[in-house]
Design an enzyme around this catalytic site. Structure first.
Site, PDB file in Angstrom:
ATOM      1  N   ASP A 214       0.881  -1.164   0.000  1.00 22.75           N
ATOM      2  CA  ASP A 214       0.000   0.000   0.000  1.00 22.75           C
ATOM      3  C   ASP A 214       0.917   1.212   0.000  1.00 22.75           C
ATOM      4  O   ASP A 214       1.552   1.521   1.005  1.00 22.75           O
ATOM      5  CB  ASP A 214      -0.890  -0.041   1.258  1.00 22.75           C
ATOM      6  CG  ASP A 214      -1.726   1.229   1.428  1.00 22.75           C
ATOM      7  OD1 ASP A 214      -1.675   2.119   0.556  1.00 22.75           O
ATOM      8  OD2 ASP A 214      -2.442   1.311   2.460  1.00 22.75           O
TER       9      ASP A 214
ATOM     10  N   ASP B 240     -12.985   5.393   2.481  1.00 22.25           N
ATOM     11  CA  ASP B 240     -11.551   5.495   2.784  1.00 22.25           C
ATOM     12  C   ASP B 240     -11.192   6.941   3.126  1.00 22.25           C
ATOM     13  O   ASP B 240     -11.122   7.797   2.249  1.00 22.25           O
ATOM     14  CB  ASP B 240     -10.743   5.009   1.568  1.00 22.25           C
ATOM     15  CG  ASP B 240      -9.220   5.042   1.825  1.00 22.25           C
ATOM     16  OD1 ASP B 240      -8.771   5.655   2.822  1.00 22.25           O
ATOM     17  OD2 ASP B 240      -8.478   4.448   1.012  1.00 22.25           O
TER      18      ASP B 240
ATOM     19  N   LYS C 252       2.788  11.288  -3.455  1.00 19.91           N
ATOM     20  CA  LYS C 252       1.771  10.567  -4.229  1.00 19.91           C
ATOM     21  C   LYS C 252       0.886  11.538  -5.015  1.00 19.91           C
ATOM     22  O   LYS C 252       0.381  11.217  -6.085  1.00 19.91           O
ATOM     23  CB  LYS C 252       0.923   9.723  -3.274  1.00 19.91           C
ATOM     24  CG  LYS C 252      -0.083   8.794  -3.940  1.00 19.91           C
ATOM     25  CD  LYS C 252      -0.699   7.878  -2.905  1.00 19.91           C
ATOM     26  CE  LYS C 252      -1.785   6.988  -3.469  1.00 19.91           C
ATOM     27  NZ  LYS C 252      -2.313   6.066  -2.437  1.00 19.91           N
TER      28      LYS C 252
ATOM     29  N   GLU D  60      -7.291   0.324  -4.404  1.00 24.83           N
ATOM     30  CA  GLU D  60      -7.308   0.222  -2.941  1.00 24.83           C
ATOM     31  C   GLU D  60      -8.640  -0.335  -2.393  1.00 24.83           C
ATOM     32  O   GLU D  60      -8.624  -1.224  -1.541  1.00 24.83           O
ATOM     33  CB  GLU D  60      -6.980   1.589  -2.333  1.00 24.83           C
ATOM     34  CG  GLU D  60      -5.501   1.947  -2.538  1.00 24.83           C
ATOM     35  CD  GLU D  60      -5.189   3.439  -2.376  1.00 24.83           C
ATOM     36  OE1 GLU D  60      -6.068   4.183  -1.910  1.00 24.83           O
ATOM     37  OE2 GLU D  60      -4.069   3.848  -2.721  1.00 24.83           O
TER      38      GLU D  60
HETATM   39 MG    MG Z   1      -4.675   4.868   2.278  1.00 25.23          MG
END
Ligand code: MG
Ligand code: ADP
Length: 621
Positions: free
Chosen positions: A9, A191, A71, A169
Site C-alpha cells: 500500500d 476510505d 503521491k 485500494e
Molecule cells: Mg490509504
C-alpha cells in the site's frame, strides 16, 4: 521469513507491505511492531537521504528539504496541481523532455528528482523491511488514471520490483475482509486517510469484484482535522498561523495530531505546544464534543461524495450489503457513527483500517503467484476514451465505467481521395469536442494505398489491460497496414478534475451536442460538395439544364449555410442539396452498374460510406 512476493500500500501519508503466510495475510512490522512507514523522504546537504520515520522526525528541523505527500504529484503536471501546490513547501518545477510530454521535478538542494524516483525511495524502504522481495502488487486509488498508474508502476520498477499488478485500494480492502466469499452483493468502501478521501461502490458476482463507481476529494482527510485543531488553539493563544516560522508550525501540527488521536479513545485531552527554541509553551484542553463540531463540515463533505458514488452506481444506501472502513481517520468514533447512520448498517472495523489495503494487496499477490484458485479482480475505466474525428469531434470508443480488461473496435475511413495516411489522436473525457477533453497521445497509420475517399476501412481498437493501461491499434483492412501505440499520456488528471469533467459534460451536454452536430454537418456538406463536383465533371452534361440549375442553387445555399452557425439551416441545406443532386446520383449509379457489368471491380467504382472520416496526417496534407 523472506517472502518473494508482497502486496504494497503506497499511501499518501503512510506506506506498508504485507504478504501471505499459510493462507493468511500478515503485515510486515519492524522490531517494535510498527508497520507504517511514513511516506516521507528528506535530503541533506551531505548527500544523505532519509526515508520514513527518520525523515518525518527531521521534518521539524528541515521542512524545506523534506518531501511529504509525493503521491499527489505522481503522473501529474503543474496545471493539475493548482490547489495542491499551496500546501507543498518544497519547490516543484515542470520540464518538457520532448514536446507534449511534461514531467514534474522536485528541487531539493539544487538537485531535481521526479515523483517516481521519490516514490521509489519509499518503496525501496518498504521493500527492505520486507526482506527484499522481487515481486509486488501495488495499490492505487480507484480514481487514478492511466498516467498515475503508469507512474506508480515505474516507481516500482525503479525500486527494483517486478510489479505484477496495480490494484485498486477499495478492491484490496474488500478482499482483505474476505467479502469475495459472499459470492454476490454490493460493498461500499469509505476510505478517509491523511490527505484524501474516497468512497467506492463495488459489486460482487460469482465472487468477482467490480468497481461500479468512485467519488472523492483529493484534498480532504486527517490533515484537515489537524489544521482545524491548530486553528482552534492558535485563536485562543493569539498565534498567527500564516507566519512563516516553519518550526513552530510543524510543532503545532504534531501537537494537534497527537490530540486528535487521543480524542479517538479519550473524552478530552490536552493540546500542548512546546517550542523551547522560541520560548513557546502553551496548552489547552479540547473535548470530544468540541472536536466533533470541527469535524462536522468535513464529514458532511464525505457523505456528499458517498451519495454521488451511490448515484453513479445506481444504488440506494439500503442496497449496500457491506460497508468497509479504510484509512487511519476512520478510527475516529464520530466518523464511524456517521457512516453507519448514512448506510444504515454497522461498518466493518475488525481489521486495522491502516493495514487493510496492504493485506488485500498481499492476497491479490498470492492469487497471482498461483497459490490460489483463479480469481479475478475487476475494475473500471474512469473516463471515456476515444479518438478525434474530422473537425475536432471526439468519437468515444470505450465508455466511462466500462469494466476492465476491455477491448473495443470502431471502423473509420479516409476523408479525402488518395489519402495515404491518417492521424489517430487519442482523447480521454466526457465532452464531445477535443478541446474540452484531455489529449493522451497520437500516432500515424501510413502506407494506405491511394484510393477514393471513404474506401479505406480503418479498424481502430482500444485495449485496456487489467492495470488500466491503454493500447490503441489501427488496421487498414484492405491493405493490411497497421500501427499501434501504448498510451503513456503526457499528463494525468486529478480526481477533482475527473469529477469536474463529468459534471461539465452534463452541464454542457446541449451546447456540446450542437457544436458536434454543426461540425458533422459541415463535414458532410464538404464531402457532398466535393463528390458532386467530381460527379458533375463525369456526368454533368447528361443532366437537363433545369436539373443543373437546381444543383447550382442548392450548392450556393449550402455554401452559405456552411459559413453560418445555424444547425437547423445547415441541416436543411444539406437535405436540399441531397434532393437536388438525386438525378445526378441516379445517373452515376447507372454508370456504376454498367461498369460493374463490364467487369470492373467493386472497389474501383462503389465508394460506399462506411464510417466517420479520420483527418489526414498533417505532415502529408
Ligand atoms: Mg490509504
Ligand atoms: P493514507 O492512506 O492517506 O496514507 P492513512 O490511512 O494511513 O493515510 O491515515 C493517516 C491519517 O490517519 C493521519 O491523518 C492520521 O493522523 C490519522 N489517524 C491515525 N490514527 C488515528 C486515530 N487513532 N484517530 C484519528 N486519526 C488517526
Amino acid at each position: 521469513m523472506n517472502p518473494n512476493i508482497v502486496g504494497i500500500d503506497l499511501g499518501t501519508t503512510f506506506s506498508l507491505a504485507a504478504y501471505v503466510r499459510d493462507g493468511k495475510p500478515e503485515v510486515v512490522r519492524d522490531a517494535s511492531g510498527n508497520a507504517l512507514v511514513p511516506s516521507v523522504v528528506s535530503f541533506h546537504e551531505d548527500g544523505s537521504v532519509l526515508v520514513g520515520t527518520e525523515a518525518r522526525q527531521r521534518a521539524l528541523r528541515d521542512p524545506n528539504q523534506t518531501i511529504f505527500s509525493v503521491k499527489r504529484l505522481m503522473g501529474r503536471t503543474l496545471a493539475d496541481l493548482k490547489r495542491e501546490l499551496e500546501l507543498i513547501p518544497y519547490q516543484v518545477i515542470e520540464r518538457e523532455p520532448e514536446p507534449g510530454r511534461k514531467v514534474l521535478h522536485v528541487v531539493i538542494n539544487g538537485k531535481e528528482h521526479t515523483p517516481e524516483e521519490i516514490s521509489a525511495m519509499i518503496l525501496r524502504e518498504v521493500r527492505r523491511r520486507a526482506g527484499n522481495p522481487t515481486k509486488a502488487v501495488i495499490t492505487v486509488p480507484a480514481y487514478f488514471d492511466d498516467t498515475q498508474r503508469q507512474a506508480t508502476r515505474d516507481a516500482g520498477r525503479i525500486a527494483g520490483l517486478d510489479v505484477l499488478r496495480i490494484v485498486n485500494e477499495p478492491t484490496a480492502a474488500a478482499l482483505a475482509y474476505g467479502l469475495d466469499q459472499r459470492k454476490t452483493g454490493n460493498v461500499a468502501v469509505y476510505d478517509l486517510g491523511g490527505g484524501t478521501f474516497d468512497c467506492s461502490i463495488l459489486t460482487l458476482s460469482d465472487g468477482v469484484f467490480k468497481v461500479l463507481s468512485t467519488h472523492g476529494d483529493t484534498m480532504l482527510g486527517g490533515d484537515d482535522f489537524d489544521r482545524a485543531l491548530m486553528q482552534l488553539a492558535a485563536n485562543d493563544w493569539g498565534l498567527d498561523l500564516n507566519q512563516r516560522d516553519a518550526e513552530v508550525l510543524q510543532a503545532l501540527r504534531d501537537a494537534a495530531e497527537r490530540a486528535k488521536i487521543a480524542l479517538s479513545t479519550e473524552e478530552q485531552t490536552v493540546l500542548r505546544l512546546e517550542v523551547p527554541s522560541r520560548g513557546l509553551s502553551r496548552q489547552r484542553t479540547v473535548t470530544r464534543e468540541e472536536f466533533e463540531k470541527l469535524l462536522e463540515p468535513f464529514i458532511l463533505r464525505t457523505l456528499d461524495r458517498c451519495r454521488l458514488a451511490l448515484r453513479d452506481a445506481g444504488l440506494k444506501p439500503a442496497q449496500i450489503d457491506e460497508v468497509v472502513l479504510v484509512g487511519g481517520s476512520t478510527r475516529i468514533p464520530y466518523v464511524r457513527q456517521r457512516v453507519a447512520e448514512f448506510f444504515g448498517r454497522t461498518p466493518h472495523t475488525e481489521l486495522n483500517p491502516e493495514e487493510v489495503v496492504a493485506m488485500g494487496a498481499a492476497l491479490q499477490a498470492d492469487i497471482l503467484s498461483g497459490s490460489r484458485r483463479g480469481m479475478l479482480l475487476l475494475d473500471v475505466v474512469p473516463l471515456s476514451l476515444g479518438i478525434e474525428t474530422l473537425g475536432g469531434v471526439v468519437d468515444k470508443v470505450i465508455h466511462r465505467n466500462t469494466t476492465i480488461p476491455t477491448r473495443a473496435t470502431t471502423r473509420y475511413t479516409t476523408f479525402v481521395d488518395n489519402q495515404t495516411a491518417v492521424s489517430i489522436a487519442i482523447y480521454q473525457g466526457e465532452r464531445e469536442l477535443t478541446k474540452d477533453c484531455r489529449f493522451l497521445g497520437k500516432f500515424k497509420l501510413s502506407g494506405i494505398p491511394p484510393m477514393p475517399a471513404q474506401m479505406a476501412q480503418i479498424d481502430v481498437t482500444f485495449m485496456v489491460d487489467q492495470n488500466g493501461l491503454l493500447t490503441v491499434s489501427a488496421l487498414e483492412r484492405r491493405s493490411g497496414q497497421q500501427a499501434q501505440v501504448s498510451v503513456q499520456p503526457g499528463s494525468g488528471l486529478t480526481q477533482a478534475e475527473v469529477e469536474r469533467l463529468v459534471l461539465e459534460s452534463v452541464e454542457h451536454a446541449q451546447e456540446d451536442f450542437t457544436a458536434r452536430r454543426l461540425i458533422e454537418l459541415r463535414n458532410k456538406a464538404d464531402a457532398d460538395l466535393r463528390h458532386t463536383a467530381k460527379a458533375l465533371e463525369q456526368a454533368g452534361e447528361q443532366l437537363e439544364a433545369g436539373q443543373r440549375e437546381r444543383i447550382e442553387t442548392a450548392r450556393q445555399r449550402l455554401t452559405a449555410a456552411m459559413a453560418g452557425n445555424d444547425v437547423d439551416q445547415l441541416q436543411q441545406a444539406v437535405a436540399e442539396f441531397g434532393q437536388a443532386t438525386l438525378p445526378l446520383a441516379e445517373l452515376l449509379m447507372n454508370s456504376v452498374v454498367q461498369a460493374t457489368l463490364q467487369g470492373k471491380t467493386e472497389a474501383e467504382v462503389s465508394p460506399e460510406a462506411i464510417g466517420k472520416g479520420l483527418p489526414p496526417d498533417p505532415e502529408e496534407a
